[in-house]
Design a protein around this motif. Structure first.
Motif, short mmCIF file in Angstrom:
data_model
loop_
_atom_site.label_atom_id
_atom_site.label_comp_id
_atom_site.label_asym_id
_atom_site.label_seq_id
_atom_site.Cartn_x
_atom_site.Cartn_y
_atom_site.Cartn_z
N ILE A 127 31.45 9.14 -12.96
CA ILE A 127 32.50 10.10 -13.26
C ILE A 127 32.49 10.07 -14.99
O ILE A 127 32.71 11.00 -15.60
N ALA A 128 32.35 8.82 -15.65
CA ALA A 128 32.42 8.59 -16.93
C ALA A 128 31.39 9.46 -17.44
O ALA A 128 31.35 9.94 -18.56
N LYS A 129 30.36 9.38 -16.98
CA LYS A 129 28.90 10.12 -17.37
C LYS A 129 29.24 11.48 -17.44
O LYS A 129 28.84 12.49 -18.26
N CYS A 130 29.97 12.10 -16.50
CA CYS A 130 30.29 13.38 -16.25
C CYS A 130 31.26 14.03 -17.38
O CYS A 130 30.97 14.92 -18.08
N LEU A 131 32.30 12.87 -17.76
CA LEU A 131 33.41 13.23 -18.74
C LEU A 131 32.76 13.31 -19.92
O LEU A 131 33.05 14.11 -20.65
N MET A 132 31.83 12.44 -20.29
CA MET A 132 31.10 12.44 -21.45
C MET A 132 30.23 13.61 -21.84
O MET A 132 29.97 14.18 -22.88
N GLN A 133 29.74 14.06 -20.69
CA GLN A 133 28.90 15.39 -20.76
C GLN A 133 29.87 16.70 -21.16
O GLN A 133 29.46 17.34 -22.00
N LEU A 134 31.29 16.61 -20.68
CA LEU A 134 31.84 17.69 -21.18
C LEU A 134 32.48 17.44 -22.33
O LEU A 134 32.81 18.35 -23.00
N ASP A 135 32.52 16.10 -22.88
CA ASP A 135 32.99 15.86 -24.32
C ASP A 135 32.28 16.32 -25.29
O ASP A 135 32.54 16.88 -26.32
N GLN A 136 31.05 16.34 -24.78
CA GLN A 136 29.63 16.89 -25.73
C GLN A 136 29.90 18.15 -26.03
O GLN A 136 29.61 18.96 -27.02
N ILE A 137 30.28 19.00 -24.74
CA ILE A 137 30.23 20.42 -24.80
C ILE A 137 31.75 20.85 -25.50
O ILE A 137 31.66 21.77 -26.50
N PHE A 138 32.65 20.06 -25.40
CA PHE A 138 34.07 20.74 -25.86
C PHE A 138 34.38 19.99 -27.58
O PHE A 138 35.10 20.57 -28.17
N THR A 139 33.71 19.09 -27.81
CA THR A 139 33.83 18.40 -29.17
C THR A 139 32.62 18.37 -29.99
O THR A 139 31.53 18.74 -29.54
N ASP A 140 32.72 18.03 -31.32
CA ASP A 140 31.83 17.62 -32.23
C ASP A 140 31.10 16.46 -32.04
O ASP A 140 29.93 15.94 -32.68
#
Length: 351
Positions: A127-140
């Motif tokens: 789950i944490a890896k999924c969230l960081m994948q999203l975070d890379q999409i949403f942020t800089d």
């Protein structure tokens, strides 16, 4: 130090589907006892497994009311969904976008549930890896090292040992002077150049002694260390054992490795028996297997040894380079009879 993981509020939301996989791990030096913020009372070190993994797909629908729906092996799990909702609220300060949408999380383990293999570690790691994948999409925010470290940090807030599953090989969690860069906030890989080659490939066969729900959860067990009269000595011993292990790993001292790993396993369960209230997670079959392993090693001199997680099942470890078939034959003919349904999960450590 946590400030480096605070979220960047300049994000772009959208409908996203991401998928990640994360293995489980088995601790050699155990962590047992923590603060309410998931800070370990002592450092730990673990092997990351190769085949026992959690595969997770996370669908995020932006700009909808925050909610979480979870499916485990195709079956909806409402209780787990509430746990993930609480987890997401806890980590909002580090991922400011996280409560601004709806989630559908589908997860499957490659190993049996309640098998003595830490599904919470691999589950929260994925789950944490999924969230960081999203975070890379949403942020800089980007960068492989930063992303991995923050994923370990976030995984820890869901399940302490999960932070170790983000790295292959030998992994350390908890600040110790023995490992440069070690931290209570996230895990780090143990320096590979300081590990003798004999410790880089092991079989890990897990005997499923008992496949039911544990009588006492790990969370309750950790909490009981706060009143355990032997807790402080145990925390000190973990530091001492990690110091011993650094020399053992460099020298390729297999007998010393076996002695330390088995001692740590028994100490973990000893702490359970000396708590108030006391509890026992080992079963009769667990003790029978331990005695059989000791007898086999005395009679053959072959490096078959065990470790235990916080449960009844037994991890049987033996080096991959051993070509003598007596170890595998012994397990299959002499030890499988002690498992609940004659089952064993065969995994390995390789790095």
């Amino acid at each position: 130090m946590e400030e480096e993981f605070l979220g960047n509020i300049n994000f772009r939301t959208s409908h996203q589907i991401v998928s990640q996989s994360c293995p489980s791990n088995i601790a050699l030096i155990k962590y047992w006892g923590k603060s309410d913020t998931q800070i370990p009372a002592n450092p730990s070190i673990s092997y990351t497994l190769s085949h026992c993994k959690t595969n997770t797909t996370l669908e995020f629908l932006a700009d909808e009311k925050f909610s979480v729906q979870t499916f485990l092996a195709g079956k909806e799990e409402e209780k787990f969904a509430k746990k993930i909702e609480e987890y997401f609220r806890k980590i909002q300060v580090y991922l400011p976008w996280i409560l601004q949408g709806k989630y559908c999380i589908k997860t499957e383990n490659t190993f049996p549930h309640s098998s003595g293999i830490a599904s919470s570690a691999s589950g929260f790691g994925a789950i944490a890896k999924c969230l960081m994948q999203l975070d890379q999409i949403f942020t800089d925010q980007n960068g492989e090292e930063y992303t991995l470290r923050k994923a370990s940090f976030l995984a820890r807030l869901g399940s302490g040992s999960a932070c170790r599953s983000l790295y292959p090989g030998l992994v350390v969690w908890g600040h110790t002077k023995e490992v440069r860069g070690s931290s209570d906030l996230y895990a780090v890989a143990y320096p590979p150049h300081q590990i003798h080659s004999v410790f880089k490939r092991f079989h890990d066969w897990v005997l499923l002694i008992y496949e039911g729900e544990k009588s006492v959860s790990s969370s309750v067990g950790h909490a009981l260390m706060k009143t355990n009269p032997y807790a402080e000595r145990r925390f000190q011993e973990a530091h001492e054992n990690l110091h011993k292990l650094t020399t053992i790993l460099q020298e390729g001292n297999m007998p010393g490795f076996i002695k330390l790993v088995e001692h740590e396993a028994l100490t973990l369960h000893g702490m359970m028996m000396m708590g108030d209230p006391a509890f026992i997670l080992m079963e009769t079959g667990t003790l029978q297997v331990i005695n059989k392993v000791w007898e086999f090693r005395r009679n053959t001199g072959l490096p078959l040894f065990f470790t235990l997680d916080a449960g009844a099942n037994v991890h049987l470890l033996f080096p991959h380079h051993i070509e003598d078939q007596r170890i595998k034959t012994f397990i299959e003919q002499e030890l499988l009879t002690f498992s609940q349904c004659g089952r064993v999960v065969k995994d390995e450590i390789s790095f």
